[in-house]
Write an enzyme that holds these catalytic residues in place. Structure first.
Site, PDB file in Angstrom:
ATOM      1  CD  GLU A  80      -3.041   0.974   2.200  1.00 54.50           C
ATOM      2  OE1 GLU A  80      -3.369   1.983   2.842  1.00 54.50           O
ATOM      3  OE2 GLU A  80      -3.559  -0.152   2.356  1.00 54.50           O
ATOM      4  CG  HIS A 129       3.682 -28.174   5.700  1.00 55.01           C
ATOM      5  ND1 HIS A 129       2.624 -27.780   6.470  1.00 55.01           N
ATOM      6  CD2 HIS A 129       4.582 -28.715   6.559  1.00 55.01           C
ATOM      7  CE1 HIS A 129       2.860 -28.090   7.736  1.00 55.01           C
ATOM      8  NE2 HIS A 129       4.054 -28.650   7.810  1.00 55.01           N
ATOM      9  CE  LYS A 165     -12.132   0.239  -0.420  1.00 59.79           C
ATOM     10  NZ  LYS A 165     -11.821   1.021   0.788  1.00 59.79           N
TER      11      LYS A 165
END
Length: 185
Positions: free
Chosen positions: A69, A85, A179
């Site tokens: 950001e 993993h 948005k």
């Protein structure tokens, strides 16, 4: 019904005072500033940030988001032991791409010994497969204090990385555009 106890409130007050002092120290843009030094090391790279599931995964998540950001740079995060993993295998191919990556290990003295050992062994295994590796570990009297200090420090790193990348850390134009488009329905 009491949500927090007095010891927690004391730790929060202690943290606030420490962060105020740390903020004064880190706001100084000189060559001795550790946040500026780290920002100089990583601002042209793609940081991969690893924390432990014990505590520092929170700071890894926050650091990644702040770099994206504020500094407008791509970053990733994961936590130990989950990184071991599958993801550790992803560091095997396409070495020409991996040179531009840096691994940042976020450690805490109270991490489980097995988590610290996993970080140590993983770092050794990945030596030579990544542009650079960096460790961040804070000091303080409690995990809460150390976590707040780590988050505060890495927030400053993201700010200085933004300045070094010559971008304004405050606007979030793509988020705003996203948005607006979503609001159209």
């Amino acid at each position: 019904f009491q949500l927090v106890n007095n010891a927690l409130i004391e730790e929060l007050h202690h943290s606030i005072n420490l962060l105020a002092d740390l903020g004064k120290e880190l706001s100084n843009c000189d060559d001795e500033n550790p946040a500026m030094i780290l920002a100089n090391e990583i601002h042209t790279m793609c940081p991969i940030i690893y924390g432990s599931e014990d505590l520092t995964w929170v700071a890894a998540l926050r650091f990644r988001g702040q770099l994206e950001e504020n500094a407008k740079m791509l970053a990733f995060h994961h936590h130990i032991p989950e990184q071991n993993h599958n993801e550790i295998e992803g560091w095997s191919c396409h070495t020409h791409l991996l040179d531009s990556k840096c691994i940042i290990w976020l450690k805490d003295e109270d991490d489980h010994p097995r988590s610290l050992k996993r970080m140590e062994v993983s770092s050794e295994l990945l030596t030579g497969n990544v542009g650079k590796q960096i460790e961040i570990q804070e000091t303080g009297r409690s995990p809460l204090v150390r976590l707040f200090k780590m988050i505060h420090f890495t927030d400053w790193v993201s700010y200085y990385a933004a300045l070094l990348n010559e971008v304004d850390p405050t606007p979030v134009e793509r988020i705003t555009q996203l948005k607006a488009e979503l609001a159209k329905g």
